[in-house]
Design a protein around this motif. Structure first.
Motif, PDB file in Angstrom:
ATOM      1  N   ALA A 125       0.840  -1.157  -0.011  1.00 16.36           N
ATOM      2  CA  ALA A 125       0.091  -0.052  -0.008  1.00 16.36           C
ATOM      3  C   ALA A 125       0.979   1.362  -0.088  1.00 16.36           C
ATOM      4  O   ALA A 125       1.938   1.289   0.604  1.00 16.36           O
ATOM      5  CB  ALA A 125      -0.899   0.137   1.239  1.00 16.36           C
ATOM      6  N   VAL A 126       0.383   2.424  -0.538  1.00 18.32           N
ATOM      7  CA  VAL A 126       1.091   3.525  -0.753  1.00 18.32           C
ATOM      8  C   VAL A 126       0.068   4.779  -0.039  1.00 18.32           C
ATOM      9  O   VAL A 126      -1.136   4.598  -0.393  1.00 18.32           O
ATOM     10  CB  VAL A 126       1.529   3.923  -2.132  1.00 18.32           C
ATOM     11  N   LEU A 127       0.601   5.391   0.705  1.00 16.38           N
ATOM     12  CA  LEU A 127       0.057   6.729   1.161  1.00 16.38           C
ATOM     13  C   LEU A 127       0.117   8.104   0.198  1.00 16.38           C
ATOM     14  O   LEU A 127       1.052   8.395  -0.086  1.00 16.38           O
ATOM     15  CB  LEU A 127       0.434   7.091   2.482  1.00 16.38           C
ATOM     16  N   VAL A 128      -1.030   8.574  -0.141  1.00 15.32           N
ATOM     17  CA  VAL A 128      -0.977   9.788  -0.839  1.00 15.32           C
ATOM     18  C   VAL A 128      -1.915  10.770  -0.426  1.00 15.32           C
ATOM     19  O   VAL A 128      -2.757  10.492   0.421  1.00 15.32           O
ATOM     20  CB  VAL A 128      -1.655   9.446  -2.374  1.00 15.32           C
ATOM     21  N   ALA A 129      -1.851  12.121  -0.684  1.00 11.63           N
ATOM     22  CA  ALA A 129      -2.843  13.031  -0.350  1.00 11.63           C
ATOM     23  C   ALA A 129      -3.273  13.895  -1.589  1.00 11.63           C
ATOM     24  O   ALA A 129      -2.360  14.229  -2.459  1.00 11.63           O
ATOM     25  CB  ALA A 129      -1.865  14.082   0.705  1.00 11.63           C
ATOM     26  N   LYS A 130      -4.428  14.329  -1.616  1.00 12.16           N
ATOM     27  CA  LYS A 130      -4.894  15.073  -2.637  1.00 12.16           C
ATOM     28  C   LYS A 130      -4.234  16.683  -2.664  1.00 12.16           C
ATOM     29  O   LYS A 130      -4.106  17.036  -1.465  1.00 12.16           O
ATOM     30  CB  LYS A 130      -6.252  15.203  -2.628  1.00 12.16           C
ATOM     31  N   ARG A 131      -4.360  17.280  -3.696  1.00  8.57           N
ATOM     32  CA  ARG A 131      -3.786  18.582  -3.595  1.00  8.57           C
ATOM     33  C   ARG A 131      -4.353  19.582  -2.822  1.00  8.57           C
ATOM     34  O   ARG A 131      -3.782  20.339  -2.051  1.00  8.57           O
ATOM     35  CB  ARG A 131      -3.771  19.028  -5.192  1.00  8.57           C
ATOM     36  N   ASN A 132      -5.788  19.635  -2.684  1.00  6.80           N
ATOM     37  CA  ASN A 132      -6.227  20.460  -2.067  1.00  6.80           C
ATOM     38  C   ASN A 132      -6.270  20.187  -0.497  1.00  6.80           C
ATOM     39  O   ASN A 132      -6.056  21.316   0.227  1.00  6.80           O
ATOM     40  CB  ASN A 132      -7.963  20.545  -2.141  1.00  6.80           C
ATOM     41  N   THR A 133      -5.976  19.122  -0.040  1.00  2.00           N
ATOM     42  CA  THR A 133      -5.635  18.734   1.180  1.00  2.00           C
ATOM     43  C   THR A 133      -4.321  19.263   1.741  1.00  2.00           C
ATOM     44  O   THR A 133      -4.269  19.799   2.767  1.00  2.00           O
ATOM     45  CB  THR A 133      -5.755  17.156   1.584  1.00  2.00           C
ATOM     46  N   VAL A 134      -3.426  19.341   0.720  1.00  2.00           N
ATOM     47  CA  VAL A 134      -2.121  19.469   0.874  1.00  2.00           C
ATOM     48  C   VAL A 134      -1.963  21.041   1.110  1.00  2.00           C
ATOM     49  O   VAL A 134      -1.261  21.689   2.125  1.00  2.00           O
ATOM     50  CB  VAL A 134      -1.031  19.029   0.021  1.00  2.00           C
ATOM     51  N   GLU A 135      -2.611  21.680   0.072  1.00  2.00           N
ATOM     52  CA  GLU A 135      -2.270  23.314   0.048  1.00  2.00           C
ATOM     53  C   GLU A 135      -3.142  23.665   1.412  1.00  2.00           C
ATOM     54  O   GLU A 135      -2.890  24.910   1.491  1.00  2.00           O
ATOM     55  CB  GLU A 135      -2.908  23.713  -1.162  1.00  2.00           C
ATOM     56  N   ALA A 136      -4.288  23.106   1.671  1.00  2.00           N
ATOM     57  CA  ALA A 136      -5.074  23.895   2.844  1.00  2.00           C
ATOM     58  C   ALA A 136      -4.097  23.567   3.961  1.00  2.00           C
ATOM     59  O   ALA A 136      -4.099  24.505   5.153  1.00  2.00           O
ATOM     60  CB  ALA A 136      -6.294  22.848   3.008  1.00  2.00           C
ATOM     61  N   ALA A 137      -3.039  22.620   4.162  1.00  2.00           N
ATOM     62  CA  ALA A 137      -2.456  22.482   5.378  1.00  2.00           C
ATOM     63  C   ALA A 137      -1.195  23.318   5.341  1.00  2.00           C
ATOM     64  O   ALA A 137      -0.366  23.899   6.374  1.00  2.00           O
ATOM     65  CB  ALA A 137      -1.881  21.116   5.599  1.00  2.00           C
ATOM     66  N   ALA A 138      -0.496  23.416   3.948  1.00  2.00           N
ATOM     67  CA  ALA A 138       0.753  23.984   3.722  1.00  2.00           C
ATOM     68  C   ALA A 138       0.593  24.869   2.395  1.00  2.00           C
ATOM     69  O   ALA A 138       1.055  24.444   1.380  1.00  2.00           O
ATOM     70  CB  ALA A 138       1.766  22.975   3.594  1.00  2.00           C
ATOM     71  N   PRO A 139      -0.064  26.211   2.595  1.00  2.00           N
ATOM     72  CA  PRO A 139      -0.250  26.949   1.111  1.00  2.00           C
ATOM     73  C   PRO A 139       0.779  27.210   0.445  1.00  2.00           C
ATOM     74  O   PRO A 139       0.790  27.393  -0.777  1.00  2.00           O
ATOM     75  CB  PRO A 139      -0.967  28.181   1.791  1.00  2.00           C
TER      76      PRO A 139
END
Length: 254
Positions: A125-139
């Motif tokens: 398994a590989v962990l990923v994050a969606k762009r809007n989730t990442v940019e909300a946490a670290a703009p």
């Protein structure tokens, strides 16, 4: 889950590491953040998540001294990351969590949720994050996005090898690594139909993972994290400035 083993990658790519040079240290894993080396922060996090044993891949003498100080197992680098991980996995056994020494903000909760949400029949398994989730946490973060039909995605440097069958994905990794200077050959590994879907932005993330699993002969799973900071590593000087800012802000808020 507890009782799994963890592998931390702290190898050298060869040449001068701009992040280590920027921080004034001999190796990126030795950069200090809030009084701890990046390697120490990662080792502490995986142990707190339930790892019974932690091994670190590095041939750098100063990093190996830090590994010993942390009470982890030091493993030598092989000829390339994929071969290093393969040899380590054969030695350590599975289940095995794999991450990197520059995962500066790594939290035990991210790991625990990743493992718990991995399907029971998955080999890898590989962990990923969606762009809007990442940019909300670290703009201000600048990531390399995988642009697919179902959105823009970022990897989170967390991989789960559930059993020995998962080692098949490492064989595929070696094939991809060998073609790293010929992107079209890397993409062709998926097959012409999947390549066409990728080019025309009709390929979704889970379909790509399923196809990679088929090529490698494993059941591959994608796990999407709600934690945007899970995709932030220290790959360049700007990333180091960002994690220092985030940690400093967190300390101020306490």
């Amino acid at each position: 889950m507890t009782g799994f083993k963890a592998l931390v990658l702290a190898g050298s790519r060869g040449g001068v590491d701009p992040v280590a040079t920027y921080a004034g240290v001999a190796h990126k894993a030795l950069i200090r953040l809030d009084g701890e080396t990046l390697l120490a922060r990662v080792v502490t996090a995986v142990r707190a998540a339930g790892a019974s044993e932690v091994a670190v891949i590095s041939s750098h003498p100063e990093v190996r001294a830090e590994i010993a100080r942390l009470g982890a197992v030091a493993l030598e680098e092989a000829a390339g990351p994929s071969l290093s991980v393969e040899r380590a996995a054969q030695q350590l056994g599975t289940p095995l969590l794999v991450t990197t020494a520059d995962h500066a903000l790594l939290e035990p909760a991210w790991i625990q949720r990743f493992i718990s949400e991995t399907p029971g029949d998955a080999d890898v398994a590989v962990l990923v994050a969606k762009r809007n989730t990442v940019e909300a946490a670290a703009p201000s973060t600048k990531r390399t996005w995988l642009k697919l039909a179902d959105g823009h995605w970022s990897g989170c440097n967390l991989f789960w090898l559930a059993n020995d069958r998962a080692l098949g994905i490492l064989d595929l990794w070696k094939r991809v690594e060998a073609e790293r200077k010929r992107p079209w050959r890397m993409a062709w590994i998926l097959g012409p139909r999947m390549l066409l879907r990728f080019i025309t932005r009709q390929l979704a993330l889970r379909a790509a993972a399923q196809r990679l699993g088929e090529v490698a002969g494993v059941r591959a799973a994608i796990v999407v994290t709600p934690y945007g900071l899970a995709s932030v590593d220290v790959d360049k000087p700007a990333d180091l400035d960002l994690v220092r800012e985030i940690v400093g802000r967190t300390q101020t808020d306490l």
